[in-house]
Design an enzyme around this catalytic site. Structure first.
Site, PDB file in Angstrom:
ATOM      1  N   SER A 150      56.585  34.297  32.555  1.00 31.49           N
ATOM      2  CA  SER A 150      56.325  34.321  30.874  1.00 31.49           C
ATOM      3  C   SER A 150      56.670  35.332  30.318  1.00 31.49           C
ATOM      4  O   SER A 150      57.588  36.007  30.296  1.00 31.49           O
ATOM      5  CB  SER A 150      54.940  33.691  30.951  1.00 31.49           C
ATOM      6  OG  SER A 150      54.695  33.207  29.678  1.00 31.49           O
ATOM      7  N   ASP A 249      57.568  22.547  29.520  1.00 25.58           N
ATOM      8  CA  ASP A 249      57.237  23.871  28.888  1.00 25.58           C
ATOM      9  C   ASP A 249      57.944  24.152  27.750  1.00 25.58           C
ATOM     10  O   ASP A 249      59.209  24.037  27.847  1.00 25.58           O
ATOM     11  CB  ASP A 249      57.571  24.984  30.101  1.00 25.58           C
ATOM     12  CG  ASP A 249      57.413  26.497  29.680  1.00 25.58           C
ATOM     13  OD1 ASP A 249      56.743  26.560  28.618  1.00 25.58           O
ATOM     14  OD2 ASP A 249      57.461  27.060  30.384  1.00 25.58           O
ATOM     15  N   HIS A 279      53.683  24.896  31.968  1.00 24.99           N
ATOM     16  CA  HIS A 279      54.165  26.571  31.937  1.00 24.99           C
ATOM     17  C   HIS A 279      52.672  27.013  32.642  1.00 24.99           C
ATOM     18  O   HIS A 279      51.518  26.446  32.273  1.00 24.99           O
ATOM     19  CB  HIS A 279      53.914  26.958  30.372  1.00 24.99           C
ATOM     20  CG  HIS A 279      54.173  28.242  30.188  1.00 24.99           C
ATOM     21  ND1 HIS A 279      55.545  29.101  29.888  1.00 24.99           N
ATOM     22  CD2 HIS A 279      53.178  29.273  30.249  1.00 24.99           C
ATOM     23  CE1 HIS A 279      55.099  30.248  29.892  1.00 24.99           C
ATOM     24  NE2 HIS A 279      53.680  30.446  30.044  1.00 24.99           N
TER      25      HIS A 279
END
Length: 314
Positions: A150, A249, A279
């Site tokens: 991320s 995501d 995610h």
């Protein structure tokens, strides 16, 4: 396991549309730290890298096997705001065990107390120390792989761009797990996944916008490739790259777009979209199928990077 109707309803209820992370980030930061707090019987090695007027904490996790181990230089997620070295302790312990590599986890400065470019500069400083003083771990430079998830994957990509631009070192390989690579996550985003997955799958497009608002120093950062790697004008001379994205995501499409941009510049890239994944799935326990699949790709990639000659043999 596919996401059924009941699970979709639960995810929608948990997506917290009314919570403003700009006001609640201290609470979430504390909760994440408590959830990832190290277990008492495990003692990794803590270290600091001196940079400018501050120290950057670094935690080294060794695998269970004896002998020399290659290095994964890890940058954690959390939107540049809520993650830290403690909240990712379990993830790093699992990573060291499942890859049989030493994991070096970087506790870079967080926003909004320290806004861009504090985080990438901290990560670059740690990478620079490790790559330029190989005696620290007794490794060759080609035995060091950058990895992040991320916001951490954003930072790994940024460090690779910074390394090329500054000419002090250049990583040979990087692993980007559902990376944030673009600056716009509003309805104006060119990526369909922002709209398709931006409301009901835990990480919302609204929250991404709030994270980025806390992270950036000003609107001009959105054009800076160290803030949003897709803003780069040149994608050449980058490390061999593995990109893993998650099906549900909002960041899915921009991560894959970054992989395509690297490919067009001649960079060796391998990409996989993990099905039925949200995610953040990489932080789940290893028993989850999505985590197992991810580590399957990661270990295969690391083996290929470690033994490039094997790729040339029939």
């Amino acid at each position: 396991m596919a996401i059924n109707k009941a699970m979709r309803a639960a995810l929608k209820a948990l997506s917290y549309p009314d919570i403003d992370i700009r006001k609640t980030y201290p609470i979430e930061r504390a909760l994440r730290t408590a959830a990832g707090r190290p277990v008492l019987f495990y003692k990794p090695w803590d270290h600091v890298v001196h940079y400018g007027d501050h120290d950057i904490p670094v935690r080294i996790f060794s695998p269970e096997t004896e002998g020399e181990h290659a290095i994964l230089l890890f940058f954690h997620g959390g939107g540049w705001v809520t993650g830290n070295i403690d909240s990712y302790d379990k993830v790093c312990r699992n990573m060291a065990k499942l890859t049989d590599r030493s994991v070096v986890s970087v506790d870079y400065r967080l926003a909004p107390e320290y806004r861009f470019p504090a985080a990438p500069e901290d990560c670059y400083a740690v990478a620079r120390e490790i790559f330029l003083d190989l005696s620290l771990f007794g490794m060759r430079a080609d035995q060091i792989t950058l990895i992040g998830d991320s916001a951490g994957a954003n930072l790994a990509a940024a460090v690779s761009l910074m390394a090329r631009d500054r000419g002090e070192f250049l990583p040979r390989s990087q692993i980007l797990i559902y990376p944030a690579t673009a600056a716009d996550h509003t309805e104006n985003s060119p990526f369909p996944s922002v709209r398709e997955n931006g409301t009901d799958y835990l990480l919302t497009s609204k929250r991404i916008c709030e994270y980025m608002e806390l992270y950036r120093s000003g609107p001009e950062d959105c054009e800076n490739p160290y803030f949003a790697p897709l803003a780069a004008e040149d994608f050449s001379n980058q490390p061999q790259t593995l990109i893993l994205t998650a099906e549900y995501d909002p960041l899915r499409d921009e991560g894959e777009a970054y992989g395509e941009a690297l490919k067009r510049a001649g960079v060796p890239v391998e990409m996989h979209r993990i099905p039925d994944a949200l995610h953040g799935f990489f932080s789940l326990p290893p028993r989850f199928a999505q985590v197992q699949k991810a580590y399957g790709y990661i270990n295969r990639f690391l083996d290929e990077v470690s033994h490039p000659a094997c790729q040339d043999n029939p």
